[in-house]
Motif scaffolding. Structure first.
Motif, PDB file in Angstrom:
ATOM      1  N   MET A 195       1.200  -1.454  -0.175  1.00 10.17           N
ATOM      2  CA  MET A 195      -0.496   0.175  -0.589  1.00 10.17           C
ATOM      3  C   MET A 195       0.476   1.577   0.129  1.00 10.17           C
ATOM      4  O   MET A 195       1.610   1.699   0.698  1.00 10.17           O
ATOM      5  CB  MET A 195      -0.759   0.171   1.531  1.00 10.17           C
ATOM      6  N   SER A 196       0.315   2.282  -1.237  1.00  7.63           N
ATOM      7  CA  SER A 196       1.455   3.549  -1.116  1.00  7.63           C
ATOM      8  C   SER A 196       0.302   4.806  -0.511  1.00  7.63           C
ATOM      9  O   SER A 196      -0.366   4.660  -1.566  1.00  7.63           O
ATOM     10  CB  SER A 196       1.842   3.369  -2.243  1.00  7.63           C
ATOM     11  N   THR A 230      -0.421   8.587  -0.085  1.00  4.77           N
ATOM     12  CA  THR A 230      -0.096   9.769  -0.411  1.00  4.77           C
ATOM     13  C   THR A 230      -0.849  11.354  -0.207  1.00  4.77           C
ATOM     14  O   THR A 230      -1.796  10.607  -0.297  1.00  4.77           O
ATOM     15  CB  THR A 230       0.958  10.256  -1.815  1.00  4.77           C
ATOM     16  N   GLU A 248      -5.053   6.497  -1.613  1.00  2.00           N
ATOM     17  CA  GLU A 248      -3.569   4.973  -1.873  1.00  2.00           C
ATOM     18  C   GLU A 248      -3.795   4.452  -3.210  1.00  2.00           C
ATOM     19  O   GLU A 248      -4.783   4.070  -4.137  1.00  2.00           O
ATOM     20  CB  GLU A 248      -5.024   4.049  -1.230  1.00  2.00           C
ATOM     21  N   ASP A 249      -2.670   4.160  -3.204  1.00  2.00           N
ATOM     22  CA  ASP A 249      -1.839   3.392  -4.822  1.00  2.00           C
ATOM     23  C   ASP A 249      -2.597   3.935  -6.075  1.00  2.00           C
ATOM     24  O   ASP A 249      -3.198   3.616  -6.652  1.00  2.00           O
ATOM     25  CB  ASP A 249      -2.703   1.460  -4.509  1.00  2.00           C
ATOM     26  N   GLY A 250      -2.446   5.328  -5.967  1.00  2.17           N
ATOM     27  CA  GLY A 250      -3.116   6.648  -7.099  1.00  2.17           C
ATOM     28  C   GLY A 250      -4.756   6.756  -6.887  1.00  2.17           C
ATOM     29  O   GLY A 250      -5.109   7.607  -7.585  1.00  2.17           O
ATOM     30  N   HIS A 281     -10.691   2.479   3.446  1.00  2.00           N
ATOM     31  CA  HIS A 281      -9.456   2.172   3.899  1.00  2.00           C
ATOM     32  C   HIS A 281      -9.393   3.140   4.259  1.00  2.00           C
ATOM     33  O   HIS A 281      -8.216   3.957   5.374  1.00  2.00           O
ATOM     34  CB  HIS A 281      -9.194   3.934   3.075  1.00  2.00           C
ATOM     35  N   THR A 314      -5.803   3.191   8.167  1.00  2.00           N
ATOM     36  CA  THR A 314      -4.365   3.502   7.124  1.00  2.00           C
ATOM     37  C   THR A 314      -3.343   4.820   7.453  1.00  2.00           C
ATOM     38  O   THR A 314      -2.459   4.575   7.091  1.00  2.00           O
ATOM     39  CB  THR A 314      -5.182   3.375   5.448  1.00  2.00           C
TER      40      THR A 314
END
Length: 169
Positions: free
Chosen positions: A1-2, A4, A54-56, A100, A103
């Motif tokens: 998970m990314s 930003t 999250e993941d773009g 989500h 997170t």
């Protein structure tokens, strides 16, 4: 998970509106404004909005607004400390898609808003509906302090118990 956080862009609005549909269905948030979701996401006194991705994929947002004497939180903050409402900002429109949560997105969004306010020499106050206990736990974990209780009036004579919080500088 990314995960930003970045300033919100107009192309984020459709995904954020879809997330807000889920938030409203699950939490009853927001209590007003869901007839025009993209309009609700944009605030007429917006200083800056941020999107959590999250993941773009846009999964949440927060908006920092200019305070006015019409804001319950601004009036309460002013009555509490006599501060200049022109130097006050109000975080609003905070939400994270239910799938989500957990997170850290809500925390990171609020931290972005608080950092912007601090960098620009602005105080922070806001109100929150008492029914939104997860939001209250988040705000208190970030150091926000409850200074008053009030009743939020909306719609056609509807009310909701609320509290006003401030963020120490």
């Amino acid at each position: 998970m990314s995960l930003t956080i970045r300033p919100r862009r107009d192309d984020n609005l459709p995904a954020l509106a879809a997330a807000l549909v889920r938030v409203h269905a699950q939490d009853g948030y927001p209590v007003e404004g869901v007839a025009d979701l993209e309009g609700w996401l944009r605030h007429d006194r917006e200083l800056q909005s941020w999107t959590a991705l999250e993941d773009g994929l846009p999964i949440g947002q927060v908006t920092l607004t200019r305070a006015t004497s019409d804001d319950d939180a601004a009036r309460t903050w002013h009555d509490h400390n006599g501060g200049d409402i022109d130097r006050l900002t109000i975080p609003a429109r905070l939400f994270v898609h239910p799938d989500h949560r957990g997170t850290g997105a809500g925390r990171l969004l609020m931290e972005a808003a608080f950092e912007f306010a601090q960098t620009n020499g602005l105080s922070v106050a806001f109100d929150v509906m008492l029914k939104d206990q997860a939001a209250i736990r988040l705000y208190e974990s970030l150091g926000a302090r409850r200074i008053a209780d009030l009743t939020h009036h909306y719609g056609d004579g509807l009310t909701e118990p609320a509290a006003v919080y401030v963020v120490p500088r």
